[in-house]
Design a protein around this motif. Structure first.
Motif, PDB file in Angstrom:
ATOM      1  N   THR A 175       0.733  -1.240   0.109  1.00 30.41           N
ATOM      2  CA  THR A 175       0.205  -0.022  -0.086  1.00 30.41           C
ATOM      3  C   THR A 175       0.736   1.415   0.023  1.00 30.41           C
ATOM      4  OG1 THR A 175      -0.062   0.160   2.355  1.00 30.41           O
ATOM      5  CG2 THR A 175      -1.953  -1.218   1.429  1.00 30.41           C
ATOM      6  N   VAL A 176       0.411   2.437  -0.203  1.00 31.70           N
ATOM      7  CA  VAL A 176       0.992   3.604  -0.217  1.00 31.70           C
ATOM      8  C   VAL A 176       1.558   3.847   1.208  1.00 31.70           C
ATOM      9  CG1 VAL A 176       0.691   6.053  -0.267  1.00 31.70           C
ATOM     10  CG2 VAL A 176      -0.541   4.849  -2.061  1.00 31.70           C
ATOM     11  N   LYS A 177       0.947   3.564   2.164  1.00 29.27           N
ATOM     12  CA  LYS A 177       1.274   3.762   3.539  1.00 29.27           C
ATOM     13  C   LYS A 177       2.548   3.213   3.716  1.00 29.27           C
ATOM     14  CE  LYS A 177       0.078   4.108   8.240  1.00 29.27           C
ATOM     15  NZ  LYS A 177       1.219   3.546   8.873  1.00 29.27           N
ATOM     16  N   GLY A 181      -0.306   6.574  -7.664  1.00 26.82           N
ATOM     17  CA  GLY A 181      -0.457   6.778  -9.203  1.00 26.82           C
ATOM     18  C   GLY A 181      -1.755   7.877  -9.433  1.00 26.82           C
ATOM     19  N   THR A 182      -1.469   8.818  -8.811  1.00 26.66           N
ATOM     20  CA  THR A 182      -2.544  10.019  -8.989  1.00 26.66           C
ATOM     21  C   THR A 182      -1.811  11.347  -8.632  1.00 26.66           C
ATOM     22  OG1 THR A 182      -2.887  10.545  -6.578  1.00 26.66           O
ATOM     23  CG2 THR A 182      -4.240   8.841  -7.397  1.00 26.66           C
ATOM     24  N   GLU A 183      -2.431  12.601  -9.315  1.00 28.49           N
ATOM     25  CA  GLU A 183      -1.963  13.976  -9.511  1.00 28.49           C
ATOM     26  C   GLU A 183      -2.319  14.400  -7.978  1.00 28.49           C
ATOM     27  OE1 GLU A 183       0.043  15.592 -11.934  1.00 28.49           O
ATOM     28  OE2 GLU A 183       0.306  13.601 -11.881  1.00 28.49           O
ATOM     29  N   TRP A 184      -1.899  13.578  -6.755  1.00 28.55           N
ATOM     30  CA  TRP A 184      -2.338  14.055  -5.293  1.00 28.55           C
ATOM     31  C   TRP A 184      -1.559  15.362  -5.083  1.00 28.55           C
ATOM     32  CZ3 TRP A 184       0.553  14.711  -0.866  1.00 28.55           C
ATOM     33  CH2 TRP A 184      -0.257  14.709   0.171  1.00 28.55           C
ATOM     34  N   LYS A 185      -2.209  16.109  -4.222  1.00 34.58           N
ATOM     35  CA  LYS A 185      -1.721  17.210  -3.499  1.00 34.58           C
ATOM     36  C   LYS A 185      -2.380  17.328  -2.282  1.00 34.58           C
ATOM     37  CE  LYS A 185      -0.465  20.171  -7.739  1.00 34.58           C
ATOM     38  NZ  LYS A 185      -0.606  21.473  -8.168  1.00 34.58           N
ATOM     39  N   PRO A 186      -1.640  17.703  -1.316  1.00 36.26           N
ATOM     40  CA  PRO A 186      -2.246  18.094   0.167  1.00 36.26           C
ATOM     41  C   PRO A 186      -3.115  19.246   0.373  1.00 36.26           C
ATOM     42  CG  PRO A 186      -0.106  18.747   0.306  1.00 36.26           C
ATOM     43  CD  PRO A 186      -0.311  18.139  -1.177  1.00 36.26           C
ATOM     44  N   GLU A 199      -4.665  11.905   3.431  1.00 34.60           N
ATOM     45  CA  GLU A 199      -5.918  11.205   3.557  1.00 34.60           C
ATOM     46  C   GLU A 199      -5.797   9.503   3.761  1.00 34.60           C
ATOM     47  OE1 GLU A 199      -5.216  13.208   1.042  1.00 34.60           O
ATOM     48  OE2 GLU A 199      -6.459  15.003   1.368  1.00 34.60           O
ATOM     49  N   ASP A 200      -6.517   8.914   4.602  1.00 34.90           N
ATOM     50  CA  ASP A 200      -6.380   7.621   4.805  1.00 34.90           C
ATOM     51  C   ASP A 200      -6.868   7.011   3.671  1.00 34.90           C
ATOM     52  OD1 ASP A 200      -5.613   7.931   7.456  1.00 34.90           O
ATOM     53  OD2 ASP A 200      -7.853   7.922   8.115  1.00 34.90           O
ATOM     54  N   GLU A 201      -7.668   7.495   2.909  1.00 36.19           N
ATOM     55  CA  GLU A 201      -8.352   6.739   1.460  1.00 36.19           C
ATOM     56  C   GLU A 201      -7.139   6.804   0.519  1.00 36.19           C
ATOM     57  OE1 GLU A 201     -11.273   8.435  -0.803  1.00 36.19           O
ATOM     58  OE2 GLU A 201     -10.475  10.510  -0.309  1.00 36.19           O
ATOM     59  N   VAL A 202      -6.081   7.812   0.592  1.00 38.36           N
ATOM     60  CA  VAL A 202      -4.909   7.702  -0.219  1.00 38.36           C
ATOM     61  C   VAL A 202      -3.998   6.533   0.297  1.00 38.36           C
ATOM     62  CG1 VAL A 202      -2.924   9.002  -1.163  1.00 38.36           C
ATOM     63  CG2 VAL A 202      -5.230   9.900  -1.234  1.00 38.36           C
ATOM     64  N   LEU A 203      -3.794   6.740   1.630  1.00 37.76           N
ATOM     65  CA  LEU A 203      -2.582   5.978   2.345  1.00 37.76           C
ATOM     66  C   LEU A 203      -3.094   4.404   1.884  1.00 37.76           C
ATOM     67  CD1 LEU A 203      -2.133   7.633   5.602  1.00 37.76           C
ATOM     68  CD2 LEU A 203      -0.411   7.658   3.994  1.00 37.76           C
TER      69      LEU A 203
END
Length: 332
Positions: free
Chosen positions: A95-97, A159-164, A200-204
């Motif tokens: 996982t990401v986490k 695998g996203t364009e994630w930003k905080p 966010e937990d859904e990202v982790l």
């Protein structure tokens, strides 16, 4: 677990920063001479002198325009995020986490006066970099670079364009932070014991992706990404410009409108439902954690008239934005 070599890590970071400075058309010759770095290259037999690098940065940072500052921080951080993924081992991570935890452990082993962790802050999970604060000119660039680097790791791993949406800084102002670092209208905690951001937990909990994603296009051309979540961060990044439409997203992602619709259907949703959820969630975040007026929030979310935003919010939430804000403040 790989054994990182501190000298190689420092060398990669220095060469990336130097290359970014040159690309940004910053004249660095005098500073290189003053710090004895003018003849250093990746082929040098002796390790890079970290003290010389620090001295160079203290000399060069005051010369940078805001545009050059951000370009150097962002470009060098992106390059070094890719290098870090190549140098480290994440074979046991699913996982990401787990990947971020592994990255923190591997880096902390070779760093001095710096600890990286995933920990709790303000009731959420945060990526934290705890290191001594400094009044030296290089510190804002170091902090900005670090935020870019760690943000890029989360984006690559997910695998996203994630930003905080929330940041913490050791600094006592956020003048060195711009829109490339985070989502629009972030919550910023100043003068903390660490710098970092909420994840966010859904990202982790997303499955780990180790294939490099270098652009929005390459993210969306692959079918193994969490499509609706990846699309969410693209929408969030473009809020404030106007209402984000399917046609705009088609241009940004380089996918046809029909392909976007089909992939959202496969994810069990549609664009209208996804967009409404994004607007509602972002509205609640801003109402609770920012000092913005309801009218300013409505404009940021793409509404030309605050009354339209109020009607939408009450329909979805059962309360007006002001009532929601007031209720939350009373409870906290």
């Amino acid at each position: 677990m790989s054994k990182l070599d501190l000298s190689l890590v420092v060398e990669d970071q220095w060469l990336s920063i130097r290359e970014a400075l040159i690309e940004a058309k910053v004249d660095i010759n005098q500073e290189l001479e003053q710090t004895m770095l003018s003849n250093y290259s990746s082929h040098s037999k002796t390790p890079i002198n970290l003290i010389s690098v620090f001295s160079f940065m203290d000399l060069i940072v005051p010369k940078l325009t805001p545009e050059q500052f951000q370009y150097v921080a962002l470009t060098s951080a992106r390059n070094n995020a890719v290098n870090a993924i190549k140098m480290m081992e994440f074979d046991d991570c699913n996982t990401v986490k787990e990947a971020l935890d592994s990255y923190c452990r591997q880096c902390t082993r070779i760093m001095t006066n710096t600890t990286l962790t995933i920990d709790s802050f303000a009731g959420s999970s945060w990526f934290m970099c705890a290191r001594p604060y400094s009044e030296q000119p290089r510190y804002p660039l170091t902090e900005s670079y670090g935020l870019f680097l760690y943000r890029e790791l989360v984006a690559q791993f997910s695998g996203t364009e994630w930003k905080p949406s929330q940041l913490a800084l050791r600094s006592f102002n956020a003048q060195h932070i711009d829109e490339a670092t985070c989502l629009p209208s972030p919550v910023v905690y100043l003068g903390q014991e660490f710098y970092g951001f909420k994840v966010e937990d859904e990202v982790l909990q997303l499955p780990l992706k180790l294939r490099p994603y270098t652009s929005t296009e390459s993210v969306f051309k692959n079918t193994d990404v969490n499509f609706s979540l990846a699309l969410t961060y693209v929408v969030l990044a473009h809020l404030g410009e106007d209402v984000v439409t399917l046609k705009q997203l088609s241009k940004i992602t380089q996918l046809s409108v029909r392909t976007i619709q089909r992939r959202l259907e496969e994810a069990g949703t549609n664009f209208t439902s996804l967009y409404d959820k994004i607007i509602l969630d972002e509205a609640k975040r801003l109402l609770v954690s920012s000092n913005q007026k309801v009218s300013d929030i409505s404009y940021h979310l793409g509404y030309s008239n605050p009354s339209g935003f109020t009607r939408f919010f009450k329909l979805k939430q059962g309360l007006t934005p002001k009532q929601y804000q007031s209720n939350h403040i009373k409870k906290h």
